[in-house]
Design a protein around this motif. Structure first.
Motif, PDB file in Angstrom:
ATOM      1  N   UNK A  74       0.808  -1.219   0.000  1.00 25.70           N
ATOM      2  CA  UNK A  74       0.000   0.000   0.000  1.00 25.70           C
ATOM      3  C   UNK A  74       0.843   1.271   0.000  1.00 25.70           C
ATOM      4  N   UNK A  75       2.159   1.119   0.056  1.00 23.84           N
ATOM      5  CA  UNK A  75       3.026   2.280   0.036  1.00 23.84           C
ATOM      6  C   UNK A  75       3.692   2.499   1.378  1.00 23.84           C
ATOM      7  N   UNK A  76       4.472   3.546   1.455  1.00 16.42           N
ATOM      8  CA  UNK A  76       5.191   3.859   2.689  1.00 16.42           C
ATOM      9  C   UNK A  76       5.347   5.368   2.822  1.00 16.42           C
ATOM     10  N   UNK A  77       5.647   5.790   4.030  1.00 14.42           N
ATOM     11  CA  UNK A  77       5.926   7.190   4.322  1.00 14.42           C
ATOM     12  C   UNK A  77       7.409   7.318   4.605  1.00 14.42           C
ATOM     13  N   UNK A  78       7.998   8.442   4.230  1.00 17.82           N
ATOM     14  CA  UNK A  78       9.399   8.681   4.543  1.00 17.82           C
ATOM     15  C   UNK A  78       9.526   9.921   5.415  1.00 17.82           C
ATOM     16  N   UNK A  79      10.498   9.868   6.317  1.00 13.14           N
ATOM     17  CA  UNK A  79      10.757  10.957   7.251  1.00 13.14           C
ATOM     18  C   UNK A  79      12.244  11.204   7.325  1.00 13.14           C
ATOM     19  N   UNK A  80      12.670  12.451   7.501  1.00 17.51           N
ATOM     20  CA  UNK A  80      14.075  12.717   7.795  1.00 17.51           C
ATOM     21  C   UNK A  80      14.412  12.057   9.144  1.00 17.51           C
ATOM     22  N   UNK A  81      15.614  11.551   9.284  1.00 18.52           N
ATOM     23  CA  UNK A  81      16.015  10.860  10.518  1.00 18.52           C
ATOM     24  C   UNK A  81      15.778  11.703  11.775  1.00 18.52           C
ATOM     25  N   UNK A  82      16.100  13.013  11.777  1.00 16.78           N
ATOM     26  CA  UNK A  82      15.843  13.803  12.995  1.00 16.78           C
ATOM     27  C   UNK A  82      14.356  13.867  13.367  1.00 16.78           C
ATOM     28  N   UNK A  83      13.470  13.903  12.391  1.00 16.38           N
ATOM     29  CA  UNK A  83      12.033  13.942  12.673  1.00 16.38           C
ATOM     30  C   UNK A  83      11.579  12.626  13.292  1.00 16.38           C
ATOM     31  N   UNK A  84      12.088  11.513  12.791  1.00 14.28           N
ATOM     32  CA  UNK A  84      11.745  10.199  13.354  1.00 14.28           C
ATOM     33  C   UNK A  84      12.267  10.093  14.785  1.00 14.28           C
ATOM     34  N   UNK A  85      13.482  10.541  15.020  1.00 12.02           N
ATOM     35  CA  UNK A  85      14.066  10.492  16.365  1.00 12.02           C
ATOM     36  C   UNK A  85      13.233  11.328  17.335  1.00 12.02           C
ATOM     37  N   UNK A  86      12.751  12.472  16.892  1.00 14.81           N
ATOM     38  CA  UNK A  86      11.916  13.322  17.744  1.00 14.81           C
ATOM     39  C   UNK A  86      10.590  12.634  18.054  1.00 14.81           C
ATOM     40  N   UNK A  87       9.997  11.970  17.084  1.00 14.50           N
ATOM     41  CA  UNK A  87       8.746  11.249  17.302  1.00 14.50           C
ATOM     42  C   UNK A  87       8.949  10.146  18.334  1.00 14.50           C
ATOM     43  N   UNK A  88       9.963   9.336  18.147  1.00 16.35           N
ATOM     44  CA  UNK A  88      10.233   8.234  19.077  1.00 16.35           C
ATOM     45  C   UNK A  88      10.502   8.768  20.481  1.00 16.35           C
ATOM     46  N   UNK A  89      11.276   9.836  20.583  1.00 13.61           N
ATOM     47  CA  UNK A  89      11.570  10.426  21.892  1.00 13.61           C
ATOM     48  C   UNK A  89      10.296  10.918  22.577  1.00 13.61           C
ATOM     49  N   UNK A  90       9.377  11.502  21.803  1.00 13.12           N
ATOM     50  CA  UNK A  90       8.138  12.004  22.394  1.00 13.12           C
ATOM     51  C   UNK A  90       7.244  10.860  22.870  1.00 13.12           C
ATOM     52  N   UNK A  91       7.317   9.720  22.222  1.00 13.13           N
ATOM     53  CA  UNK A  91       6.509   8.570  22.635  1.00 13.13           C
ATOM     54  C   UNK A  91       7.060   7.927  23.902  1.00 13.13           C
ATOM     55  N   UNK A  92       8.333   8.071  24.126  1.00 12.20           N
ATOM     56  CA  UNK A  92       8.946   7.506  25.322  1.00 12.20           C
ATOM     57  C   UNK A  92       8.688   8.337  26.560  1.00 12.20           C
ATOM     58  N   UNK A  93       8.370   9.607  26.386  1.00 11.60           N
ATOM     59  CA  UNK A  93       8.145  10.513  27.525  1.00 11.60           C
ATOM     60  C   UNK A  93       6.856  10.210  28.253  1.00 11.60           C
TER      61      UNK A  93
END
Length: 58
Positions: free
Chosen positions: A39-58
């Motif tokens: 069905x496709x995929x989404x791409x993100x710059x590495x810093x944006x992905x790191x920020x997302x993951x960090x926010x989920x851990x908080x």
């Protein structure tokens, strides 16, 4: 189209009932639904992905 090496989390379970996303590390990070890989995929710059993951851990 770029070929990705997709990785699924060990926390996602196995079989048809598992619900998860898969990620691939390339120049940008790619994310797709493991139940609908065509069905496709989404791409993100590495810093944006790191920020997302960090926010989920908080």
């Amino acid at each position: 189209m770029m070929a990705f090496e997709w990785i699924k989390s060990s926390y996602s379970g196995t079989g048809e009932t598992s619900t998860c996303v898969e990620v691939a590390f390339a120049p940008q990070l790619a994310v797709r639904d493991s139940k609908a890989p065509d069905a496709g995929h989404l791409t993100f710059p590495a810093p944006a992905w790191a920020a997302l993951v960090a926010s989920l851990r908080d």
